[in-house]
Design a protein around this motif. Structure first.
Motif, short mmCIF file in Angstrom:
data_model
loop_
_atom_site.label_atom_id
_atom_site.label_comp_id
_atom_site.label_asym_id
_atom_site.label_seq_id
_atom_site.Cartn_x
_atom_site.Cartn_y
_atom_site.Cartn_z
N ALA A 122 0.83 -1.04 0.15
CA ALA A 122 -0.09 0.07 -0.15
C ALA A 122 0.98 1.25 -0.23
N ALA A 123 0.13 2.45 -0.37
CA ALA A 123 0.73 3.58 -0.27
C ALA A 123 0.20 4.72 0.28
N VAL A 124 0.92 5.43 1.13
CA VAL A 124 0.58 6.52 2.08
C VAL A 124 0.79 7.75 1.36
N ILE A 125 -0.22 8.50 0.97
CA ILE A 125 -0.06 9.82 0.73
C ILE A 125 -0.08 10.90 1.55
N VAL A 126 0.69 11.76 1.99
CA VAL A 126 0.50 12.72 3.04
C VAL A 126 0.04 13.92 2.36
N ALA A 127 -1.06 14.64 2.74
CA ALA A 127 -1.49 15.65 2.34
C ALA A 127 -1.91 16.71 3.41
N THR A 128 -1.82 17.92 3.07
CA THR A 128 -2.16 19.10 4.14
C THR A 128 -3.08 19.91 3.52
N GLY A 175 -7.36 23.05 -5.46
CA GLY A 175 -6.03 22.25 -5.32
C GLY A 175 -6.10 20.96 -5.03
N PHE A 176 -7.39 20.36 -4.65
CA PHE A 176 -7.37 19.04 -4.69
C PHE A 176 -7.17 18.33 -6.00
N GLU A 177 -7.27 18.69 -6.97
CA GLU A 177 -6.83 18.53 -8.43
C GLU A 177 -5.24 17.78 -8.15
N ASN A 178 -4.39 18.52 -7.70
CA ASN A 178 -3.03 18.08 -7.19
C ASN A 178 -2.85 16.56 -6.73
N LEU A 179 -3.83 16.71 -5.59
CA LEU A 179 -3.77 15.31 -4.86
C LEU A 179 -4.24 14.24 -5.55
N ARG A 180 -5.35 14.54 -6.59
CA ARG A 180 -6.16 13.50 -7.21
C ARG A 180 -4.87 13.04 -8.22
N VAL A 181 -4.17 13.64 -8.68
CA VAL A 181 -3.01 13.25 -9.79
C VAL A 181 -2.00 12.30 -8.98
N HIS A 182 -1.73 12.74 -7.67
CA HIS A 182 -0.73 11.81 -7.00
C HIS A 182 -1.45 10.52 -6.78
N ILE A 183 -2.67 10.54 -6.44
CA ILE A 183 -3.52 9.35 -6.09
C ILE A 183 -3.77 8.39 -7.45
N GLU A 184 -3.87 9.12 -8.65
CA GLU A 184 -4.10 8.40 -9.98
C GLU A 184 -2.60 7.87 -10.12
N ASN A 185 -1.47 8.41 -9.90
CA ASN A 185 -0.29 7.89 -10.24
C ASN A 185 -0.03 6.64 -9.27
N MET A 186 -0.14 6.64 -8.05
CA MET A 186 -0.11 5.44 -7.20
C MET A 186 -1.01 4.50 -7.66
N ARG A 187 -1.97 4.48 -8.02
CA ARG A 187 -3.01 3.58 -8.52
C ARG A 187 -2.64 2.92 -9.79
N SER A 188 -1.96 3.96 -10.63
CA SER A 188 -1.41 3.41 -11.98
C SER A 188 -0.41 2.35 -11.84
N PHE A 189 0.33 2.21 -10.63
CA PHE A 189 1.19 1.12 -10.39
C PHE A 189 0.38 -0.09 -9.96
N GLY A 190 -0.84 0.01 -9.71
CA GLY A 190 -1.51 -1.20 -9.03
C GLY A 190 -1.39 -1.18 -7.56
N ILE A 191 -1.14 0.03 -7.03
CA ILE A 191 -0.95 0.10 -5.44
C ILE A 191 -2.37 0.88 -4.72
N PRO A 192 -2.77 0.15 -3.96
CA PRO A 192 -3.71 0.89 -3.12
C PRO A 192 -3.34 1.93 -2.26
N VAL A 193 -4.28 2.95 -2.20
CA VAL A 193 -3.88 4.39 -1.49
C VAL A 193 -4.50 4.61 -0.25
N VAL A 194 -4.00 5.14 0.85
CA VAL A 194 -4.41 5.66 2.13
C VAL A 194 -3.77 7.05 2.04
N VAL A 195 -4.75 8.01 2.04
CA VAL A 195 -4.20 9.70 2.34
C VAL A 195 -4.15 9.90 3.69
N ALA A 196 -3.08 10.26 4.11
CA ALA A 196 -3.07 10.79 5.61
C ALA A 196 -3.15 12.42 5.35
#
Length: 222
Positions: free
Chosen positions: A8-14, A40-61
């Motif tokens: 899994a991947a943890v993406i840290v957002a503020t 600005g959420f569109e920036n986070l959406r891209v990071h989520i899409e990027n991680m998911r493109s590797f086949g990895i589930p994501v949690v946003v912290a």
């Protein structure tokens, strides 16, 4: 490159960073602004899409700052959970207050990561193959991860890539050095930029470490 595939991947957002990507100046980041946050959420959406493109589930912290309002925090968490393209419950997002409360403040995040690892099957797939050329590897990253339309190599970068390839090093992975303030190479391109030219200024072979460092834009290394 060989390695252990992550579960899994943890993406840290503020809230503050996403408001900045939504066009708010640093001086005004302390003011509540859910409209800018959602831009600005569109920036986070891209990071989520990027991680998911590797086949990895994501949690946003969601790393909480003392000035964040409850409305902003709930807006961000709800926006993550609304991304139902990745499952009926969207992307899990949890409030993280480890900086203030120690382990207790990060316990919910730990539980969310453990739950995701136990319930979702990871299908990790690298973006490029070892046998791809250096230029192919760089272009795949720039187009897929950074959303560039084109990669522009300097004559110096192309000359060195040719030399490193002739030396039998083209099987190595690439590590791209660029600004951390944008998805692109340009710190001024906030939000979710796309369709731009990604400039490769230079490349540095780190043969002992086993990768090629790619310098994009005006980034400097230590």
């Amino acid at each position: 490159a060989a390695g252990i595939a992550p579960d899994a991947a943890v993406i840290v957002a503020t809230v503050r960073a996403l408001k900045m990507h939504g066009g708010v100046s640093k001086a005004d980041l302390g003011k509540s602004d859910t409209a800018a946050l959602m831009r600005g959420f569109e920036n986070l959406r891209v990071h989520i899409e990027n991680m998911r493109s590797f086949g990895i589930p994501v949690v946003v912290a969601v790393n909480r700052f003392s000035g964040d309002t409850e409305e902003e925090l709930h807006t961000l968490i709800d926006a993550c959970r609304s991304l139902t393209d990745y499952g009926k419950d969207g992307i899990p997002a949890v409030l993280c207050e480890g900086w203030a409360k120690g382990g207790e403040g990060a316990a919910e995040l730990a539980r969310a990561v453990c739950s995701l690892c136990d319930s979702v099957q990871t299908r990790f797939a690298p973006l490029y193959k070892d046998e791809d050329s250096f230029t192919e590897k760089i272009e795949k990253i720039a187009r897929t991860i950074y959303r560039a339309a084109k990669v522009e190599f300097s004559s110096l970068a192309l000359k060195k890539i040719k030399e490193y390839t002739a030396a039998g090093c083209s099987h190595l992975p690439v590590c791209i050095a660029k600004t951390q303030n944008s998805i692109s190479h340009d710190k001024n391109l906030l939000g979710a930029p796309s369709g731009y030219v990604f400039p490769v200024r230079d490349v540095l072979l780190k043969n002992g470490a086993g990768f090629l460092t790619v310098l994009a834009g005006d980034i400097m290394t230590m």
